[in-house]
Design a protein around this motif. Structure first.
Motif, PDB file in Angstrom:
ATOM      1  N   LYS A 130      29.747  38.501  48.987  1.00 58.68           N
ATOM      2  CA  LYS A 130      30.459  38.002  47.814  1.00 58.68           C
ATOM      3  C   LYS A 130      30.876  39.173  46.929  1.00 58.68           C
ATOM      4  O   LYS A 130      30.095  40.104  46.718  1.00 58.68           O
ATOM      5  N   VAL A 131      32.102  39.099  46.441  1.00 58.35           N
ATOM      6  CA  VAL A 131      32.612  40.063  45.473  1.00 58.35           C
ATOM      7  C   VAL A 131      32.812  39.315  44.169  1.00 58.35           C
ATOM      8  O   VAL A 131      33.452  38.252  44.147  1.00 58.35           O
ATOM      9  N   TRP A 132      32.263  39.854  43.081  1.00 52.01           N
ATOM     10  CA  TRP A 132      32.278  39.126  41.820  1.00 52.01           C
ATOM     11  C   TRP A 132      32.433  40.079  40.646  1.00 52.01           C
ATOM     12  O   TRP A 132      32.264  41.288  40.768  1.00 52.01           O
ATOM     13  N   THR A 133      32.785  39.498  39.538  1.00 49.78           N
ATOM     14  CA  THR A 133      32.903  40.257  38.299  1.00 49.78           C
ATOM     15  C   THR A 133      31.932  39.681  37.277  1.00 49.78           C
ATOM     16  O   THR A 133      31.487  38.531  37.402  1.00 49.78           O
ATOM     17  N   PHE A 134      31.604  40.472  36.276  1.00 48.33           N
ATOM     18  CA  PHE A 134      30.578  40.058  35.308  1.00 48.33           C
ATOM     19  C   PHE A 134      31.056  40.145  33.868  1.00 48.33           C
ATOM     20  O   PHE A 134      30.304  39.832  32.952  1.00 48.33           O
ATOM     21  N   SER A 135      32.279  40.586  33.659  1.00 47.73           N
ATOM     22  CA  SER A 135      32.786  40.727  32.296  1.00 47.73           C
ATOM     23  C   SER A 135      34.187  40.116  32.194  1.00 47.73           C
ATOM     24  O   SER A 135      35.059  40.413  33.017  1.00 47.73           O
ATOM     25  N   PRO A 136      34.389  39.228  31.232  1.00 52.14           N
ATOM     26  CA  PRO A 136      33.465  38.826  30.161  1.00 52.14           C
ATOM     27  C   PRO A 136      32.416  37.815  30.606  1.00 52.14           C
ATOM     28  O   PRO A 136      31.455  37.571  29.898  1.00 52.14           O
TER      29      PRO A 136
ATOM     30  N   SER B 187      34.643  35.388  48.828  1.00 54.60           N
ATOM     31  CA  SER B 187      33.466  35.152  49.669  1.00 54.60           C
ATOM     32  C   SER B 187      33.855  35.317  51.132  1.00 54.60           C
ATOM     33  O   SER B 187      34.924  34.855  51.553  1.00 54.60           O
ATOM     34  N   PHE B 188      32.998  35.985  51.895  1.00 61.77           N
ATOM     35  CA  PHE B 188      33.220  36.186  53.321  1.00 61.77           C
ATOM     36  C   PHE B 188      31.905  35.925  54.048  1.00 61.77           C
ATOM     37  O   PHE B 188      30.819  36.100  53.484  1.00 61.77           O
ATOM     38  N   VAL B 189      32.004  35.535  55.311  1.00 54.70           N
ATOM     39  CA  VAL B 189      30.823  35.368  56.153  1.00 54.70           C
ATOM     40  C   VAL B 189      30.962  36.293  57.356  1.00 54.70           C
ATOM     41  O   VAL B 189      31.925  36.180  58.122  1.00 54.70           O
ATOM     42  N   MET B 190      30.013  37.225  57.498  1.00 57.02           N
ATOM     43  CA  MET B 190      29.976  38.127  58.643  1.00 57.02           C
ATOM     44  C   MET B 190      28.993  37.544  59.655  1.00 57.02           C
ATOM     45  O   MET B 190      27.784  37.570  59.430  1.00 57.02           O
ATOM     46  N   LYS B 191      29.518  37.011  60.741  1.00 54.42           N
ATOM     47  CA  LYS B 191      28.677  36.280  61.685  1.00 54.42           C
ATOM     48  C   LYS B 191      27.587  37.142  62.312  1.00 54.42           C
ATOM     49  O   LYS B 191      26.526  36.632  62.672  1.00 54.42           O
ATOM     50  N   SER B 192      27.845  38.432  62.451  1.00 54.68           N
ATOM     51  CA  SER B 192      26.843  39.310  63.058  1.00 54.68           C
ATOM     52  C   SER B 192      25.950  39.983  62.022  1.00 54.68           C
ATOM     53  O   SER B 192      25.112  40.814  62.356  1.00 54.68           O
ATOM     54  N   GLY B 193      26.127  39.617  60.750  1.00 56.65           N
ATOM     55  CA  GLY B 193      25.295  40.157  59.685  1.00 56.65           C
ATOM     56  C   GLY B 193      25.879  41.396  59.035  1.00 56.65           C
ATOM     57  O   GLY B 193      26.740  42.072  59.601  1.00 56.65           O
TER      58      GLY B 193
ATOM     59  N   ILE C 221      40.322  44.021  48.197  1.00 56.17           N
ATOM     60  CA  ILE C 221      40.066  43.093  47.099  1.00 56.17           C
ATOM     61  C   ILE C 221      41.366  42.545  46.517  1.00 56.17           C
ATOM     62  O   ILE C 221      41.424  41.417  46.026  1.00 56.17           O
ATOM     63  N   SER C 222      42.433  43.332  46.607  1.00 60.14           N
ATOM     64  CA  SER C 222      43.706  42.921  46.008  1.00 60.14           C
ATOM     65  C   SER C 222      44.296  41.701  46.700  1.00 60.14           C
ATOM     66  O   SER C 222      44.766  40.761  46.049  1.00 60.14           O
ATOM     67  N   ASN C 223      44.288  41.708  48.039  1.00 62.03           N
ATOM     68  CA  ASN C 223      44.894  40.568  48.746  1.00 62.03           C
ATOM     69  C   ASN C 223      43.861  39.598  49.312  1.00 62.03           C
ATOM     70  O   ASN C 223      44.197  38.700  50.087  1.00 62.03           O
ATOM     71  N   ARG C 224      42.587  39.832  48.945  1.00 65.32           N
ATOM     72  CA  ARG C 224      41.514  38.886  49.254  1.00 65.32           C
ATOM     73  C   ARG C 224      41.346  38.623  50.745  1.00 65.32           C
ATOM     74  O   ARG C 224      41.109  37.496  51.171  1.00 65.32           O
ATOM     75  N   LYS C 225      41.435  39.664  51.551  1.00 70.69           N
ATOM     76  CA  LYS C 225      41.239  39.465  52.982  1.00 70.69           C
ATOM     77  C   LYS C 225      40.700  40.732  53.627  1.00 70.69           C
ATOM     78  O   LYS C 225      40.744  41.817  53.033  1.00 70.69           O
TER      79      LYS C 225
END
Length: 343
Positions: free
Chosen positions: A66-72, A79-85, A113-117
């Protein structure tokens, strides 16, 4: 107190502690507040600020990234799922939009992060390996990745061209190949330090090994250049944190035991065991159920201990924007906490 995230509607704990505006003094630092990110459901394995501190990336034992921001406010961006961990995580230096992810099937996924993929994948040339360490230089022109098999009997370290995504060369591990568990560039990318399972620290110039020494009997977890680059910090599986002088080579300067229980140290070895601040005055380390701050000027001495998060701390990081320090600590409970400190 509870607030809702705009991204999913799930609830997260209040960004400000229940003490409101009261400020707790802890060693050199005053604890201003904290924010908890609670959208993971399994133990966290990695937690890192982006280079500019605008984003956080966290991964868990189920391979959820997961990539997230905290401000404000806390908000999940991707969110991504890496099947092999997820076995390695690294933000491109000076470029907040690129995130490198090492997976259990020997691949390096480049998340934009810019194009979310996931914009591209790199594959280690040897099959049956998993990527366990990633590092990029300051100009983001080269990426070093280390891979090994699940039993840690094979070792492969590769240098990539970040622009063309081409494999440039294999890094030699002398005198005997050993899985490299941690790598770190100096400020201009001319030097690279590595720590390996055999307990050796190796320093490379132009990707040729120029020095190496037996730093620990136990496997190394994390190695980093000091801010002035005259020394190297290492943390190994027996819970010892040591500072080594580079010139003369391999001279031990200071050493301290962070975790005395070897089984606990192995349990904690997911992400980064310690992180240096950008001024070279302090480091933060995972210590049981707490994140502890140590002064590193003239020695290594405990300065402050952040409040327990109720579970073993698995990874730490921090960002120093202006006068406020932001500490990031991840736990086996799936919670990542950002604590604001003032000194």
């Amino acid at each position: 107190a509870v607030v809702s995230t705009q991204s999913t509607g799930d609830t997260v704990r209040s960004p400000i502690s229940e003490r409101g505006s009261s400020r707790a003094r802890n060693g050199t630092f005053t604890i201003l507040n904290h924010k908890d990110y609670t959208e993971h459901t399994t133990p966290l394995t990695f937690a890192q600020f982006s280079c500019e501190g605008m984003f956080c990336a966290t991964s868990d034992a189920n391979g959820v990234l997961k990539v997230w921001t905290f401000s404000p406010e806390i908000k999940t961006l991707h969110s991504f799922v890496m099947k092999s961990g997820v076995f390695a995580l690294h933000w491109a230096r000076k470029i907040d939009k690129l995130l490198y992810v090492g997976t259990g099937d020997g691949k390096i996924k480049i998340v934009n992060i810019s194009n979310r993929k996931i914009s591209q994948e790199l594959c280690h040339p040897t099959e049956g390996l998993r990527v366990i360490s990633l590092a990029s230089n300051l100009m983001a022109t080269n990426l070093v990745s280390s891979a090994t098999d699940p039993s840690y009997t094979r070792a492969e370290v590769v240098v990539w061209d970040c622009k063309t995504r081409e494999l440039l060369q294999h890094l030699e591990i002398t005198p005997c190949p050993s899985p490299v568990t941690s790598t770190h560039y100096n400020h201009n990318g001319n030097l690279l330090v590595s720590g390996a399972k055999d307990g050796m620290i190796r320093v490379y110039a132009d990707y040729q090994c120029i020095m190496g020494w037996q730093a620990h009997e136990a496997p190394l977890h994390t190695v980093k250049f000091s801010v002035d680059e005259n020394s190297v910090f290492s943390y190994c599986a027996d819970g010892t944190l040591t500072q080594w002088r580079l010139y003369p080579m391999s001279q031990m300067m200071h050493s301290i035991t962070i975790n005395s229980d070897p089984s606990l140290c192995e349990t904690l070895h997911f992400g980064c065991d310690f992180a240096l601040d950008s001024e070279g005055k302090f480091l933060i380390a995972a210590r049981g159920t707490q994140a502890a701050i140590y002064s590193i000027e003239g020695g290594i001495a405990e300065d402050s201990v952040l409040p327990s998060q109720g579970g073993l701390v698995t990874a730490v990081d921090w960002h120093v924007p202006y006068s406020t320090r932001l500490c990031l600590a991840a736990t086996v409970t799936g919670i990542a906490r950002i604590t604001g400190l003032l000194n």
